[in-house]
Design a protein around this motif. Sequence first.
Motif, short mmCIF file in Angstrom:
data_model
loop_
_atom_site.label_atom_id
_atom_site.label_comp_id
_atom_site.label_asym_id
_atom_site.label_seq_id
_atom_site.Cartn_x
_atom_site.Cartn_y
_atom_site.Cartn_z
N VAL A 229 0.84 -1.20 0.00
CA VAL A 229 0.00 0.00 0.00
C VAL A 229 0.87 1.24 0.00
CG1 VAL A 229 -1.70 1.36 1.28
CG2 VAL A 229 -1.94 -1.13 1.16
N GLY A 230 1.91 1.24 0.85
CA GLY A 230 2.78 2.41 0.94
C GLY A 230 3.45 2.74 -0.38
N LYS A 234 2.74 6.18 -2.90
CA LYS A 234 3.80 7.06 -3.41
C LYS A 234 3.74 7.18 -4.93
CE LYS A 234 7.26 6.56 0.25
NZ LYS A 234 8.65 6.16 0.58
N GLU A 235 3.48 6.07 -5.59
CA GLU A 235 3.39 6.08 -7.05
C GLU A 235 2.18 6.87 -7.52
OE1 GLU A 235 2.82 2.91 -10.72
OE2 GLU A 235 3.50 2.19 -8.76
N LEU A 236 1.04 6.68 -6.84
CA LEU A 236 -0.18 7.39 -7.22
C LEU A 236 -0.05 8.90 -7.02
CD1 LEU A 236 -2.94 5.01 -5.78
CD2 LEU A 236 -2.39 5.37 -8.19
N LEU A 237 0.61 9.29 -5.94
CA LEU A 237 0.77 10.71 -5.67
C LEU A 237 1.56 11.41 -6.77
CD1 LEU A 237 1.41 10.66 -1.81
CD2 LEU A 237 -0.67 11.35 -3.00
N ARG A 238 2.48 10.68 -7.40
CA ARG A 238 3.25 11.25 -8.51
C ARG A 238 2.39 11.46 -9.75
NH1 ARG A 238 7.51 7.83 -6.42
NH2 ARG A 238 6.92 6.15 -7.87
N LYS A 239 1.24 10.82 -9.78
CA LYS A 239 0.35 10.95 -10.94
C LYS A 239 -0.71 12.04 -10.74
CE LYS A 239 0.97 6.10 -12.21
NZ LYS A 239 0.34 4.76 -12.39
N ASN A 240 -0.55 12.83 -9.68
CA ASN A 240 -1.44 13.97 -9.42
C ASN A 240 -2.92 13.56 -9.30
OD1 ASN A 240 0.68 15.93 -9.46
ND2 ASN A 240 0.70 15.75 -11.70
N ILE A 241 -3.17 12.49 -8.60
CA ILE A 241 -4.55 12.08 -8.39
C ILE A 241 -5.26 13.08 -7.47
CG2 ILE A 241 -4.10 9.62 -8.73
CD1 ILE A 241 -4.04 9.34 -5.66
#
Length: 332
Positions: A229-230, A234-241
């Motif tokens: 999950v962690g 981090k990966e999703l946050l880089r995609k500007n969700i």
Amino acid sequence: MSDEKITIDDVAKALGISKTTVSRAISGKGRIGNDTKAKVMEFIEKHNYRPNVMARALAQQRTFNIGVVWPDDYNAVDLPFFQRCMIGMSEVTSDYGYDIVVSLIAGDDITGLRRIVENHKVDGVILTRTMVNDIPAAYLKESGIPFVAVGSSDDPDIITVDNDNFDACKELTSVLLAKGLRKLALIGGSTNHIITRTRYQGFAAAFEDLRLSVDQNLVCLDVDSNVKVGSIIKELLRKNIDGIICMDDNIAGEAIARCRDEHILIPQDIKIASFYNSSLLESMVPSVTSLNFNDRNLGAVAARTLLGLIDGENVHNQMLKNYEVILKESTK
């Protein structure tokens, strides 16, 4: 002799016959003369005999037990669900004079389930989880024992009782889309669990209603650990969700913790919601928008359905609409 307290032993002594003979007369099984059987039944009727559980089991060829199958991989989120279901089941079974035998299943190992079925310890079984590759359900179908599954199934021969997870997940997703969220991520567990598939379908249906497409790059399933999950957060946050929907509260709690580590503010920077509401969310800061289901009623309906099936009633699948969307601070 107190009529309410007489036992098979009392009947045997009063008539001068063996307990085995009395049991055979009651159950109709085994070799016994018609005169002896008539004598036993006449005595029972005369004394208003109310058989105890063992005697009823002999008479009706029943154990007056039902099996409830729990997966042994449940976590802190699942446990309250199983507990509430079990309370609902117990309330119903006790009214019918039944007891519950719990059997744990470890992965595909159904040894314990086989044991209680093949040793005739139960009259029927409730499965508390449905799977895409459902080995327990396939075994129970083959065994011929009455059973009911809590959850949904593609198999029309399986009687199921479930909360309406599809409509519930669709409604919660629709609420977030109505708030203008478009880069909405979804994080969920095992795709071998039918509930995971159902939740995804509800999520996707909300997009379809608005003629929007789900960004599959933002859908992360088979997430089975907090470490995973962690890294996903981090990966999703880089995609500007702009939002995350978590399929359960364990994921939601970890998502909030990881956002805090990254100094991401909820709900200002990102909105978070959960497709399930357990006690884990009660102390969460901020409070989390979620779906609330009546799991106690789910268990009660499953038990009543199984007992009806055991009694030869014509029972049907049931989809329970008792859910509510709880809007809280995490999506304001």
